[in-house]
Scaffold this active site. Sequence first.
Site, mmCIF file in Angstrom:
data_model
loop_
_atom_site.group_PDB
_atom_site.id
_atom_site.type_symbol
_atom_site.label_atom_id
_atom_site.label_comp_id
_atom_site.label_asym_id
_atom_site.label_seq_id
_atom_site.Cartn_x
_atom_site.Cartn_y
_atom_site.Cartn_z
ATOM 1 N N GLY A 128 0.755 -1.201 -0.058
ATOM 2 C CA GLY A 128 0.077 0.055 0.023
ATOM 3 C C GLY A 128 0.690 1.406 -0.023
ATOM 4 O O GLY A 128 1.399 1.720 -0.868
ATOM 5 N N CYS A 129 0.901 1.801 1.191
ATOM 6 C CA CYS A 129 1.482 3.115 1.162
ATOM 7 C C CYS A 129 3.163 2.956 1.094
ATOM 8 O O CYS A 129 3.623 4.077 0.583
ATOM 9 C CB CYS A 129 1.520 3.723 2.744
ATOM 10 S SG CYS A 129 -0.323 3.916 3.024
#
Length: 206
Positions: A148-149
């Site tokens: 994700g991030c």
Amino acid sequence: MRDSDNLKGGFDGTLPMGHQPVLLVIDFQRGFTEPGLTPLASDCDSQIEQTNRLIGAMRGKGRVIFTIIGYETHLADANLWLSKASSLRCLLRDSPACELDPRLDYDPQQDIILHKTQASAFYGTPLSALLAHQGCDMLIVAGATTSGCVRASVVDSLQSGFAPFVAEDAVADRSAAQHRSNLIDMASKYAEVLPSAGLIAHLHTL
């Protein structure tokens, strides 16, 4: 860790290690590192241990920047992402979920905390300007989540001209399969993916 099909496709280059490193620790906050506190959390014990080793090696070599993702109580600043990830509702600013994991060797006298609302640490933050000011030519990345991030920040780092180096044992994900596949993809296309020990060895030469 490169995929053979990507190598055949021409994704075969290597980013050189730099001399002006910055360490970016993405979202190692309690909401991601304290199982049971939120649905987003997973066991990050070993990754935090490796991150602290990186932090120790960075002292006197370059800046350490932490990010925390969080939202106002009305959640309007989550934008469209909330439609895909309802679990973001638990990341409210000033709540325990938006506190840095207390095991991290954060030093308020020299480290920087950036607050963000989207996946990439570059989106809506002054990160690019901070890295440019530091003369960064090597962005070492730790944190959560790999798929994700971390991945979003790595792609933006490359696009912004800051060479990303992912510490493979200092990034974490709730999904082992997504963790592995995203490390392979980042290594093929966007970053160098190396053990913390290799990155630390380089830092000791600076």
